[in-house]
Design an enzyme around this catalytic site. Sequence first.
Site, PDB file in Angstrom:
ATOM      1  N   TYR A  59       0.848  -1.199   0.000  1.00 21.75           N
ATOM      2  CA  TYR A  59       0.000   0.000   0.000  1.00 21.75           C
ATOM      3  C   TYR A  59       0.881   1.246   0.000  1.00 21.75           C
ATOM      4  O   TYR A  59       1.865   1.307   0.748  1.00 21.75           O
ATOM      5  CB  TYR A  59      -0.895   0.037   1.248  1.00 21.75           C
ATOM      6  CG  TYR A  59      -2.352  -0.143   0.895  1.00 21.75           C
ATOM      7  CD1 TYR A  59      -3.011   0.822   0.131  1.00 21.75           C
ATOM      8  CD2 TYR A  59      -3.060  -1.266   1.275  1.00 21.75           C
ATOM      9  CE1 TYR A  59      -4.331   0.656  -0.226  1.00 21.75           C
ATOM     10  CE2 TYR A  59      -4.390  -1.441   0.921  1.00 21.75           C
ATOM     11  CZ  TYR A  59      -5.020  -0.470   0.165  1.00 21.75           C
ATOM     12  OH  TYR A  59      -6.329  -0.634  -0.187  1.00 21.75           O
ATOM     13  N   GLU A  61      -0.535   4.844  -0.580  1.00 21.50           N
ATOM     14  CA  GLU A  61      -1.358   6.021  -0.888  1.00 21.50           C
ATOM     15  C   GLU A  61      -0.545   7.301  -0.743  1.00 21.50           C
ATOM     16  O   GLU A  61       0.244   7.445   0.199  1.00 21.50           O
ATOM     17  CB  GLU A  61      -2.567   6.065   0.051  1.00 21.50           C
ATOM     18  CG  GLU A  61      -3.634   5.065  -0.362  1.00 21.50           C
ATOM     19  CD  GLU A  61      -4.735   4.913   0.665  1.00 21.50           C
ATOM     20  OE1 GLU A  61      -4.529   5.297   1.820  1.00 21.50           O
ATOM     21  OE2 GLU A  61      -5.798   4.391   0.300  1.00 21.50           O
ATOM     22  N   ASP A 214      -6.295  12.686 -25.443  1.00 20.21           N
ATOM     23  CA  ASP A 214      -6.324  11.298 -24.952  1.00 20.21           C
ATOM     24  C   ASP A 214      -5.680  10.450 -26.039  1.00 20.21           C
ATOM     25  O   ASP A 214      -6.310  10.123 -27.045  1.00 20.21           O
ATOM     26  CB  ASP A 214      -7.781  10.885 -24.701  1.00 20.21           C
ATOM     27  CG  ASP A 214      -7.899   9.411 -24.325  1.00 20.21           C
ATOM     28  OD1 ASP A 214      -6.876   8.695 -24.349  1.00 20.21           O
ATOM     29  OD2 ASP A 214      -9.029   8.971 -24.007  1.00 20.21           O
ATOM     30  N   THR A 240      -3.659   5.209 -21.961  1.00 22.71           N
ATOM     31  CA  THR A 240      -3.542   3.873 -21.388  1.00 22.71           C
ATOM     32  C   THR A 240      -2.142   3.412 -21.755  1.00 22.71           C
ATOM     33  O   THR A 240      -1.510   3.967 -22.660  1.00 22.71           O
ATOM     34  CB  THR A 240      -4.553   2.890 -22.010  1.00 22.71           C
ATOM     35  OG1 THR A 240      -4.429   2.941 -23.431  1.00 22.71           O
ATOM     36  CG2 THR A 240      -5.977   3.240 -21.628  1.00 22.71           C
ATOM     37  N   LYS A 243      -2.150  -0.513 -24.866  1.00 22.00           N
ATOM     38  CA  LYS A 243      -2.571  -0.665 -26.266  1.00 22.00           C
ATOM     39  C   LYS A 243      -1.321  -0.676 -27.137  1.00 22.00           C
ATOM     40  O   LYS A 243      -0.479  -1.554 -26.970  1.00 22.00           O
ATOM     41  CB  LYS A 243      -3.559   0.444 -26.624  1.00 22.00           C
ATOM     42  CG  LYS A 243      -4.838   0.389 -25.784  1.00 22.00           C
ATOM     43  CD  LYS A 243      -5.877   1.382 -26.259  1.00 22.00           C
ATOM     44  CE  LYS A 243      -7.205   1.202 -25.583  1.00 22.00           C
ATOM     45  NZ  LYS A 243      -7.324   1.843 -24.272  1.00 22.00           N
ATOM     46  N   ARG A 249      -1.672  -3.056 -18.083  1.00 24.48           N
ATOM     47  CA  ARG A 249      -3.015  -2.455 -18.138  1.00 24.48           C
ATOM     48  C   ARG A 249      -3.065  -1.351 -17.084  1.00 24.48           C
ATOM     49  O   ARG A 249      -3.213  -1.613 -15.891  1.00 24.48           O
ATOM     50  CB  ARG A 249      -4.046  -3.549 -17.846  1.00 24.48           C
ATOM     51  CG  ARG A 249      -5.458  -3.180 -18.138  1.00 24.48           C
ATOM     52  CD  ARG A 249      -6.327  -4.421 -18.169  1.00 24.48           C
ATOM     53  NE  ARG A 249      -6.107  -5.199 -19.376  1.00 24.48           N
ATOM     54  CZ  ARG A 249      -6.644  -4.921 -20.575  1.00 24.48           C
ATOM     55  NH1 ARG A 249      -7.462  -3.904 -20.715  1.00 24.48           N
ATOM     56  NH2 ARG A 249      -6.373  -5.663 -21.619  1.00 24.48           N
TER      57      ARG A 249
HETATM   58  C1  LIG Z   1      -9.234   6.698 -26.366  1.00 21.82           C
HETATM   59  C2  LIG Z   1      -9.468   5.848 -25.162  1.00 21.82           C
HETATM   60  N1  LIG Z   1      -9.464   6.430 -23.951  1.00 21.82           N
HETATM   61  C3  LIG Z   1      -9.678   5.733 -22.832  1.00 21.82           C
HETATM   62  C4  LIG Z   1      -9.898   4.390 -22.876  1.00 21.82           C
HETATM   63  C5  LIG Z   1     -10.226   3.667 -21.596  1.00 21.82           C
HETATM   64  O1  LIG Z   1      -9.243   2.812 -21.195  1.00 21.82           O
HETATM   65  P1  LIG Z   1      -9.563   1.601 -20.193  1.00 21.82           P
HETATM   66  O2  LIG Z   1     -10.314   0.602 -20.976  1.00 21.82           O
HETATM   67  O3  LIG Z   1      -8.185   1.172 -19.806  1.00 21.82           O
HETATM   68  O4  LIG Z   1     -10.329   2.171 -19.055  1.00 21.82           O
HETATM   69  C6  LIG Z   1      -9.888   3.711 -24.100  1.00 21.82           C
HETATM   70  C7  LIG Z   1     -10.103   2.252 -24.142  1.00 21.82           C
HETATM   71  O5  LIG Z   1     -10.446   1.646 -25.075  1.00 21.82           O
HETATM   72  C8  LIG Z   1      -9.681   4.473 -25.283  1.00 21.82           C
HETATM   73  O6  LIG Z   1      -9.721   3.906 -26.480  1.00 21.82           O
END
Ligand SMILES: Cc1ncc(COP(=O)(O)O)c(C=O)c1O
Length: 467
Positions: A59, A61, A214, A240, A243, A249
């Site tokens: 842990y 935090e 994002d 993320t 991918k 993950r």
């Molecule tokens: C552009 C985008 N943002 C956020 C996410 C969310 O990620 P997670 O599935 O790890 O929560 C995804 C997942 O497919 C995504 O394609």
Amino acid sequence: MSGNAKLLHENLWQADPELMDLVRKEKKRQIQGLEMIASENFTSLSVLQCLSSCLHNKYSEGLPGQRYYGGNEYIDEIELLAQKRALEAYRLNPEEWGCNVQPYSGSPANFAVYTGLIEPHGRIMGLDLPDGGHLTHGFMTATKKISATSIFFESMPYKVDPVTGLIDYDKLEESARIFKPKIIIAGISCYSRCLDYKRFRQIADANGAYMFADMAHISGLVAAGVIPSPFEFADVVSTTTHKSLRGPRAGVIFYRKGVRSVKANGEKVLYDLESKINQAVFPGLQGGPHNHAIAGIATCMLQAQTPEFKEYQVQIIKNARALCDGLLQKGYTISTGGTDVHLVLVDLRPVGITGARAEYVLEEISIACNKNTVPGDKSALNPSGIRLGTPALTTRGLTESDMARVVDFIDRGLQLSKEITAVSGPKLADFKRVLHEDPKLNGKVQALKKEVQDYSEKFPMPGYEEF
Ligand SMILES: Cc1ncc(COP(=O)(O)O)c(C=O)c1O
């Protein structure tokens, strides 16, 4: 061994054969299939080793140096290493950018960005889900707010042009002028073209909004420098790490630091994003960080700086282009006409196959992909396309010349789906029944599945041998 010692020290295959059997089956499925879900990948052995390490037990935090628990001297070092390497992987100056590596995944990362930057019910604009955006960028129907982004904030989507499939930046500009968002999101889950980050920045500036990128899908390509980077223009970037980046993950948020602007009188205005983002992640939304995943981020960000990783990312794009060209040659329609990245969106309307049928039949022949809406689709519930990605296949060593074979398998699968529809009629349930019960058609499906599996099995798979 007996009693508690047995519980603690037995291998999974001894302690829980029922579960182990399922894990082995999943491993076999991964080896024998062609994995074309654009958001998936096969991570490296070293990342998997982090994930099953003792780091899981701790842990911690808070942030390095400011923890709520003791015993974090090495955890602090690991988190600082992950932060440092994440900045290095994107060639960021630590004076200008910082990052938080604690988000459990992409969705919590995005929610932390909104929570940190704007007040409840603050306004957000993102690419519409049916047009290639992500649920976390806001999604609601006429009767229901689906995404928490739309429940706790006010979301308004922007769209692609239904004819070209390209983002309609002019309309976005117009809508933003009316809606006055506090955040504009530049990010995609299903869009095969590079984003015009400069244009997003201009529209954000014109409305006093934050520009939030994002880059979850494309973060491997960005790290390798093979497509334009959002960092030149964005205030905040999330990703993320599982991918195209091929890590654990998990999620990361990058935020700007230092001077935001200089007033007419020479006074410097500084960014105040660091504490806003960090506090939104913890204590705002999360508890203890997943230290095993943070270690996985550290090692994947080290990999992301190697020439081999760059080669891998170059190959992802070459494979996506070869896949796209192969499908075009067979007469398929590709949304936007091509791809700049790791995915292609196949519009199946001209061939008269629904996305659901295509996905189903391809899964039956061991090709994993997902049904997807295509620009102009009338119903998000019955999409007309499939999304195909190349990061996972490229990890297994497939190159452009292999894409011809992959295209051939996909084409034969889709032709079979037409044959099945000719017998089953329009209902998906009938389609599935005929596929499984018509001896001649099922025989064809099984024969093609065997071909795909024999082909896939030949390619190496990273990770543990059996599970
Ligand atoms: C552009 C985008 N943002 C956020 C996410 C969310 O990620 P997670 O599935 O790890 O929560 C995804 C997942 O497919 C995504 O394609």
